[in-house]
Enzyme design. Structure first.
Site: not given
Length: 218
Positions: A9-11, A17, A45, A49, A114-115, A145, A169-170
């Site tokens: 995942d990214l964020d 971010t 999280k 959007r 990532s979303a 997700k 994943e966070d």
């Protein structure tokens, strides 16, 4: 060595971010006369959007026309992009490059899952894009997700069976998505929040090369 697929995942995993999302959502909510706290931000999280704005409007007991809704989403994204335009390598979370380099050195395929619709831009800003064999982001998926779509597409692009993939994943929704996809889930964050993951680490400083080797060879 075996070949596994490693999906990040990214964020909150590679970069933080979340603070920029918080600032942008808070500005939007406040402009609409809605209070917005960090606790509420936690609930956004890993959420798209559209769903995020729907939640904020529900919390504030407000409705918008479709046109205004779309305008608010665009405004939030512009605000967020103004923050990420200033990002650089200093924003990569501790020891992420060490893990990515170890995987690359051992010929393990790596994907982003990532979303975020801005994932490619962010990876370019922090100079990590070349580390990924595949990138799957919010532009490539139709289901958010905890639906596992993003991770299943990533596995397909890496040409690795889902059960041979490992996901970092966070978010609660992200860990659930990895579990549903029959992948090994590694939570990055708090055990209290991510206890349903197969493994949980505070951050990448706690992840040793020996642990990664074990995952590859299992």
């Amino acid at each position: 060595m075996n070949k596994k697929g490693f999906i990040f995942d990214l964020d909150g995993v590679i970069v933080d971010t979340a603070k920029y999302h918080f600032l942008a959502w808070k500005k939007l909510a406040n402009d609409l006369g809605i209070d917005f706290t960090e606790e509420e931000n936690e609930q956004l999280k890993g959420v798209s959007r559209v769903k995020s704005l729907e939640k904020i409007l529900a919390w504030g007991n407000k409705t918008l026309s479709e046109k205004d809704f779309n305008q608010q989403m665009a405004k939030k994204n512009e605000d967020y992009l103004s923050h990420i335009a200033k990002m650089d390598e200093s924003e990569i979370l501790p020891d992420v490059p060490k893990v990515l380099n170890f995987l690359s050195k051992n010929n393990q395929p790596i994907s982003l899952g990532s979303a975020s619709k801005n994932a490619r831009t962010i990876l370019e800003r922090v100079n990590l894009k070349e580390q990924f064999n595949a990138i799957v982001d919010g532009n490539d998926v139709t289901k958010a997700k905890p639906d596992p779509e993003v991770f299943l597409i990533a596995a397909k692009l890496l040409n690795v069976a889902p059960e041979n993939c490992i996901v970092f994943e966070d978010s609660v929704a992200g860990v659930e998505a990895a579990n549903v996809a029959n992948m090994i889930s590694i939570g990055i964050g708090s055990e209290d929040v991510l206890g349903h993951a197969d493994y949980v680490f505070k951050d990448f400083t706690e992840i040793s090369e020996e642990f990664i080797e074990k995952l590859i060879n299992e």
